[in-house]
Design a protein around this motif. Structure first.
Motif, PDB file in Angstrom:
ATOM      1  N   ARG A 110      39.835  62.534  73.706  1.00 17.89           N
ATOM      2  CA  ARG A 110      40.456  62.042  72.474  1.00 17.89           C
ATOM      3  C   ARG A 110      39.796  62.654  71.239  1.00 17.89           C
ATOM      4  O   ARG A 110      40.466  62.940  70.239  1.00 17.89           O
ATOM      5  CB  ARG A 110      40.396  60.514  72.414  1.00 17.89           C
ATOM      6  CG  ARG A 110      41.316  59.823  73.403  1.00 17.89           C
ATOM      7  CD  ARG A 110      41.455  58.336  73.115  1.00 17.89           C
ATOM      8  NE  ARG A 110      40.210  57.602  73.275  1.00 17.89           N
ATOM      9  CZ  ARG A 110      39.819  57.029  74.407  1.00 17.89           C
ATOM     10  NH1 ARG A 110      40.580  57.108  75.497  1.00 17.89           N
ATOM     11  NH2 ARG A 110      38.671  56.373  74.476  1.00 17.89           N
ATOM     12  N   ALA A 113      41.892  64.818  68.629  1.00 18.68           N
ATOM     13  CA  ALA A 113      41.960  64.387  67.236  1.00 18.68           C
ATOM     14  C   ALA A 113      41.683  65.544  66.286  1.00 18.68           C
ATOM     15  O   ALA A 113      42.290  65.652  65.215  1.00 18.68           O
ATOM     16  CB  ALA A 113      40.962  63.254  66.994  1.00 18.68           C
ATOM     17  N   HIS A 135      40.799  62.453  61.252  1.00 17.96           N
ATOM     18  CA  HIS A 135      40.239  61.146  61.611  1.00 17.96           C
ATOM     19  C   HIS A 135      39.896  61.139  63.088  1.00 17.96           C
ATOM     20  O   HIS A 135      40.761  61.339  63.944  1.00 17.96           O
ATOM     21  CB  HIS A 135      41.226  60.019  61.314  1.00 17.96           C
ATOM     22  CG  HIS A 135      40.738  58.684  61.812  1.00 17.96           C
ATOM     23  ND1 HIS A 135      39.683  58.007  61.230  1.00 17.96           N
ATOM     24  CD2 HIS A 135      41.134  57.929  62.879  1.00 17.96           C
ATOM     25  CE1 HIS A 135      39.463  56.888  61.891  1.00 17.96           C
ATOM     26  NE2 HIS A 135      40.319  56.815  62.894  1.00 17.96           N
ATOM     27  N   ASP A 174      38.026  58.681  65.900  1.00 17.58           N
ATOM     28  CA  ASP A 174      37.579  57.304  66.087  1.00 17.58           C
ATOM     29  C   ASP A 174      36.067  57.271  66.317  1.00 17.58           C
ATOM     30  O   ASP A 174      35.540  57.972  67.186  1.00 17.58           O
ATOM     31  CB  ASP A 174      38.313  56.687  67.282  1.00 17.58           C
ATOM     32  CG  ASP A 174      38.136  55.182  67.356  1.00 17.58           C
ATOM     33  OD1 ASP A 174      36.985  54.727  67.541  1.00 17.58           O
ATOM     34  OD2 ASP A 174      39.143  54.464  67.249  1.00 17.58           O
ATOM     35  N   GLU A 175      35.372  56.453  65.538  1.00 16.14           N
ATOM     36  CA  GLU A 175      33.927  56.348  65.652  1.00 16.14           C
ATOM     37  C   GLU A 175      33.504  55.924  67.052  1.00 16.14           C
ATOM     38  O   GLU A 175      32.490  56.392  67.581  1.00 16.14           O
ATOM     39  CB  GLU A 175      33.402  55.352  64.621  1.00 16.14           C
ATOM     40  CG  GLU A 175      31.903  55.131  64.637  1.00 16.14           C
ATOM     41  CD  GLU A 175      31.102  56.333  64.166  1.00 16.14           C
ATOM     42  OE1 GLU A 175      29.898  56.400  64.470  1.00 16.14           O
ATOM     43  OE2 GLU A 175      31.684  57.216  63.485  1.00 16.14           O
ATOM     44  N   ARG A 176      34.283  55.043  67.672  1.00 13.21           N
ATOM     45  CA  ARG A 176      33.943  54.592  69.024  1.00 13.21           C
ATOM     46  C   ARG A 176      34.006  55.736  70.016  1.00 13.21           C
ATOM     47  O   ARG A 176      33.182  55.813  70.938  1.00 13.21           O
ATOM     48  CB  ARG A 176      34.870  53.452  69.439  1.00 13.21           C
ATOM     49  CG  ARG A 176      34.676  52.168  68.630  1.00 13.21           C
ATOM     50  CD  ARG A 176      35.814  51.205  68.849  1.00 13.21           C
ATOM     51  NE  ARG A 176      37.080  51.756  68.368  1.00 13.21           N
ATOM     52  CZ  ARG A 176      38.240  51.094  68.382  1.00 13.21           C
ATOM     53  NH1 ARG A 176      38.285  49.862  68.879  1.00 13.21           N
ATOM     54  NH2 ARG A 176      39.346  51.656  67.916  1.00 13.21           N
ATOM     55  N   ASP A 177      34.962  56.635  69.835  1.00  8.92           N
ATOM     56  CA  ASP A 177      35.058  57.790  70.724  1.00  8.92           C
ATOM     57  C   ASP A 177      33.910  58.761  70.488  1.00  8.92           C
ATOM     58  O   ASP A 177      33.378  59.348  71.446  1.00  8.92           O
ATOM     59  CB  ASP A 177      36.391  58.508  70.519  1.00  8.92           C
ATOM     60  CG  ASP A 177      37.564  57.730  71.091  1.00  8.92           C
ATOM     61  OD1 ASP A 177      37.345  56.861  71.962  1.00  8.92           O
ATOM     62  OD2 ASP A 177      38.709  57.983  70.654  1.00  8.92           O
TER      63      ASP A 177
END
Length: 227
Positions: free
Chosen positions: A17, A21, A203, A205-208
């Protein structure tokens, strides 16, 4: 884009991801699964990222260069960077590429993925070897990119050796460790024939970013026709 993927031992789906992204035309990887597992695991990771990996594109030491479908690959180069036993093997992978945007290919760019050693003296020797390979391996001079995990930042001998010829263009944000980064180990350098261009906000995702690997990636948009 450059990404140390930690042998895909973390959350592989998160790493995919992250790459999707960003959507790179060229992805330089470090710490890809090595030896026989490369042939089993790297092609599927490339496919899931929407990128291509062709046999012969790999270097030794867990480096690889993947490309988007619109990228034309004109040639490849790979090499081993010697380390002290029993340290992890190191190497580099390079591809000379151009964009096929519905017509003739644009100017060629040589992109090198590198992963330098753990010892300062080794890193300096490794950096010199990569620069020599670019000079002698059919590279395109001022339209060249070196990207990867240097295991050191500005002020290190290897970093400064590369930076004397290729400007660091990926910023100075820390990349390691991924969860609470405080050290900028990962960088993209570009020759004077490549211009950094403004792109749309990306963008991720910080979690990814935290889950995909123990390193965070770096990326930059470069134009070989604008310099």
């Amino acid at each position: 884009m450059s990404y140390n993927v930690h042998d895909l031992l973390d959350d592989r789906a998160a790493a995919v991801r992250v790459v999707r992204a960003v959507g790179p035309d060229v992805l330089c990887l470090q710490e890809v699964p090595r030896r026989l597992t490369t042939e089993l695991r790297l092609p599927s990771f490339a496919r899931d990222c929407g990128l291509a990996r062709h046999r012969g594109r790999l270097g030794t030491g867990g480096t690889a260069v993947l490309t988007a479908p619109r990228v034309v690959v004109h040639g490849v180069l790979r090499g081993r960077l010697r380390v002290r036993f029993p340290d992890r093997t190191r190497g580099y992978a390079a591809a000379t590429v151009s964009l096929q945007a519905g017509g003739p290919s644009g100017p060629a760019v040589t992109v090198v993925s590198v992963h330098l050693g753990l010892r300062a003296s080794e890193r300096a020797r490794h950096a010199a070897a990569v620069l020599a390979a670019l000079d002698g391996g059919g590279g395109v001079g001022d339209r060249a990119v070196i990207a990867g995990d240097l295991n050191e930042g500005p002020g290190g001998t290897a970093y400064d050796l590369i930076a004397a010829r290729y400007a660091p263009v990926s910023g100075d944000a820390p990349t390691f460790p991924a969860r609470r980064p405080h050290t900028a180990l990962d960088v993209v350098f570009a020759g004077p024939g490549l211009q950094v261009v403004r792109s749309a906000a990306t963008h991720v995702d910080e979690r990814d970013l935290e889950a995909g690997s123990d390193h965070r990636p770096v990326w930059v948009d470069l134009d070989p026709t604008a310099a």
